[in-house]
Write a protein that holds these residues in place. Structure first.
Motif, short mmCIF file in Angstrom:
data_model
loop_
_atom_site.label_atom_id
_atom_site.label_comp_id
_atom_site.label_asym_id
_atom_site.label_seq_id
_atom_site.Cartn_x
_atom_site.Cartn_y
_atom_site.Cartn_z
N GLY A 187 40.60 29.64 52.25
CA GLY A 187 40.28 28.41 51.53
C GLY A 187 39.54 28.63 50.23
N GLY A 188 39.56 29.87 49.74
CA GLY A 188 38.85 30.21 48.52
C GLY A 188 39.74 30.23 47.30
N ASP A 189 39.22 30.86 46.24
CA ASP A 189 39.95 30.88 44.99
C ASP A 189 39.62 32.16 44.22
OD1 ASP A 189 41.67 30.02 43.05
OD2 ASP A 189 40.51 28.26 42.46
N VAL A 190 40.56 32.58 43.39
CA VAL A 190 40.35 33.67 42.45
C VAL A 190 40.24 33.03 41.08
CG1 VAL A 190 41.27 35.82 41.50
CG2 VAL A 190 41.66 35.25 43.91
N VAL A 191 39.05 33.09 40.50
CA VAL A 191 38.74 32.35 39.28
C VAL A 191 38.70 33.30 38.09
CG1 VAL A 191 37.09 30.81 38.16
CG2 VAL A 191 37.35 30.76 40.66
N ALA A 192 39.43 32.95 37.03
CA ALA A 192 39.46 33.75 35.81
C ALA A 192 38.94 32.93 34.63
CB ALA A 192 40.88 34.23 35.52
N LEU A 193 38.11 33.54 33.80
CA LEU A 193 37.59 32.89 32.60
C LEU A 193 37.97 33.69 31.36
CD1 LEU A 193 33.90 31.80 33.41
CD2 LEU A 193 36.01 30.50 33.69
N ALA A 194 38.23 32.98 30.28
CA ALA A 194 38.52 33.61 28.99
C ALA A 194 37.53 33.12 27.95
CB ALA A 194 39.95 33.31 28.55
N ASP A 195 37.39 33.89 26.87
CA ASP A 195 36.48 33.49 25.81
C ASP A 195 37.20 32.57 24.81
OD1 ASP A 195 38.08 35.14 24.24
OD2 ASP A 195 36.58 36.72 24.07
N GLN A 197 38.62 33.15 22.16
CA GLN A 197 39.85 33.74 21.62
C GLN A 197 40.88 34.00 22.73
OE1 GLN A 197 38.97 37.11 19.10
NE2 GLN A 197 37.32 36.03 18.04
N ASN A 198 40.62 33.40 23.88
CA ASN A 198 41.52 33.47 25.03
C ASN A 198 41.66 34.88 25.61
OD1 ASN A 198 42.69 31.33 26.48
ND2 ASN A 198 44.73 32.18 26.12
N ARG A 199 40.61 35.68 25.46
CA ARG A 199 40.60 37.01 26.06
C ARG A 199 39.93 36.94 27.43
NH1 ARG A 199 37.85 39.78 20.84
NH2 ARG A 199 36.38 38.10 21.45
N LEU A 200 40.60 37.49 28.42
CA LEU A 200 40.07 37.47 29.78
C LEU A 200 38.70 38.15 29.80
CD1 LEU A 200 40.65 36.64 32.67
CD2 LEU A 200 41.87 38.79 33.00
N SER A 201 37.69 37.45 30.34
CA SER A 201 36.31 37.93 30.24
C SER A 201 35.59 38.02 31.56
CB SER A 201 35.52 37.01 29.30
OG SER A 201 36.12 36.95 28.02
N ALA A 202 36.05 37.31 32.59
CA ALA A 202 35.38 37.35 33.89
C ALA A 202 36.36 36.99 34.99
CB ALA A 202 34.18 36.41 33.91
N LEU A 203 36.13 37.58 36.16
CA LEU A 203 36.99 37.34 37.32
C LEU A 203 36.11 37.29 38.56
CD1 LEU A 203 40.02 37.19 38.23
CD2 LEU A 203 39.91 39.66 38.60
N ALA A 204 36.32 36.28 39.41
CA ALA A 204 35.50 36.14 40.62
C ALA A 204 36.38 35.81 41.82
CB ALA A 204 34.44 35.06 40.43
N PHE A 205 35.98 36.32 42.98
CA PHE A 205 36.66 36.07 44.24
C PHE A 205 35.71 35.23 45.09
CE2 PHE A 205 38.25 39.83 42.29
CZ PHE A 205 39.61 39.85 42.54
N VAL A 206 36.09 33.98 45.32
CA VAL A 206 35.16 32.97 45.83
C VAL A 206 35.68 32.38 47.13
CG1 VAL A 206 33.95 30.84 45.25
CG2 VAL A 206 34.58 32.43 43.42
N VAL A 207 34.80 32.29 48.14
CA VAL A 207 35.16 31.70 49.42
C VAL A 207 34.06 30.72 49.84
CG1 VAL A 207 35.58 32.11 51.87
CG2 VAL A 207 36.49 33.70 50.17
#
Length: 350
Positions: A187-195, A197-207
């Motif tokens: 029931g969790g999610d894999v969350v990605a954030l970009a800056d 300039q749309n460059r991938l900057s963070a990734l989290a594995f959340v439950v």
């Protein structure tokens, strides 16, 4: 017993002993199970004891070492306390050596098993820190936004960030897919954030849990991106406190023992130590009751490891103590000025 029958019986034993969600077990056996990495004993048409040796590698300074991660180690209740698992572990170590795999790692299913695996040469060296934030805590997310990325893009970022850690178990592409699928099953999610300039900057594995959201891994290019990710997770789960799993640091939080490592090939491990510390000179006398091939005297000097020397020893230790010194689990490491490194692992599907 043919390959399919073996897989079916090992899976049945897993469920008998661990009682996991059937979807999770199917995920593992459909994607990670390999006949050649599974050993077991059978009697009366039943698999009595089994374990799997999942292949990983661990970054180790400027080098890396192959690791067999012990998964699903189990014995049928009526066959316990007969030494079967000890025999199977010894067989697994011999297989690892034949495959040039110098390390084995595992996460005990119960706390009392730490003593059992210590008797087989495993050392308690893997820890994590758990940072706790109440729902009232405020994070700032300016300059970053959530994005949808392909699995290939996510894995490239994940792999690059994981390899920045000096001593960390690494995940391959196939394993990454299973990790993500397991997060979704929970029931969790894999969350990605970009800056901006749309460059991938963070990734989290959340439950999400009953009273908190667990961030099982958070990889970010800098502290601002990390802060933004925690802001994003908190926004997605309003009213929940956050528990963030991370490498042990000096920040506030409790260090939790989470796993063990065993040296299966002394020379290969000491060769890696030598290559990463070319000015180091130490002599080890090592004793290994389960793998006598590891018994001997080893000289680490000028980036090389030599076996069978007669030099006076700096260390006269057993195989578990060697792992404690090399991987930073022993107070002696600082007292003796040895360049220990503390290993880390996460997302191991335990």
């Amino acid at each position: 017993m043919d390959t399919l029958e073996k897989k079916t019986k090992v899976k049945e034993l897993w469920q008998l002993c661990f009682h996991d969600d059937e979807r999770f077990v199917n995920l593992l056996f459909d994607n990670l199970y390999r006949d050649e990495n599974t050993i077991c004993f059978e009697k009366g048409g039943k698999v009595t004891t089994a374990l799997q040796m999942l292949p990983y590698c661990i970054s180790f300074g400027e080098t890396s070492l192959d690791v067999s991660y012990i998964s699903g180690a189990a014995t049928r209740p009526e066959y316990r306390n007969r030494g079967l698992m000890g025999r199977l572990l010894k067989e697994s170590f011999e297989i690892m050596r034949s495959r040039n795999i110098p390390l084995s790692a595992l996460i005990p299913a119960e706390s009392w098993l730490y003593d059992y695996y210590a008797s087989k040469g495993y050392a308690s060296v893997f820890f994590r820190q758990e940072l706790n934030f109440s729902s009232a805590h405020r994070f700032y997310g300016d300059g970053y936004h959530r994005v949808a990325m392909s699995m290939d893009e996510l894995y490239r970022f994940f792999d690059e960030q994981m390899r920045r850690r000096s001593c960390c178990i690494q995940h391959g592409r196939e394993d990454f897919n299973v990790i993500c699928d397991n997060i979704y099953l929970d029931g969790g999610d894999v969350v990605a954030l970009a800056d901006s300039q749309n460059r991938l900057s963070a990734l989290a594995f959340v439950v999400p849990g009953d009273d908190a959201v667990f961030v099982k891994e958070l990889l970010a290019i800098n502290t601002e991106a990390k802060e933004a990710m925690l802001h994003e997770v908190q926004s997605a789960f309003p009213g929940y406190s956050l528990r963030v799993f991370t490498e042990p640091t000096s920040e506030n939080g409790s260090a939790v023992l989470m796993g063990m490592i065993r040296i299966v090939d002394v020379r290969r491990v000491l060769e890696a130590v030598a290559k990463n510390n070319r000015s180091l000179r130490r002599v080890f006398r090592v004793h290994d009751s389960l793998l006598p091939v590891n018994n001997g005297v080893f000289l680490v000097e000028e980036g090389e490891c030599y076996e069978g020397v007669t030099n006076p020893c700096d260390f006269d230790i057993d195989i578990m103590e060697l792992a404690e010194i090399v991987f930073g689990g022993s107070k002696l490491s600082s007292l003796l000025d040895f360049p220990s490194v503390r290993p880390y692992m996460s997302l191991m599907l335990d």
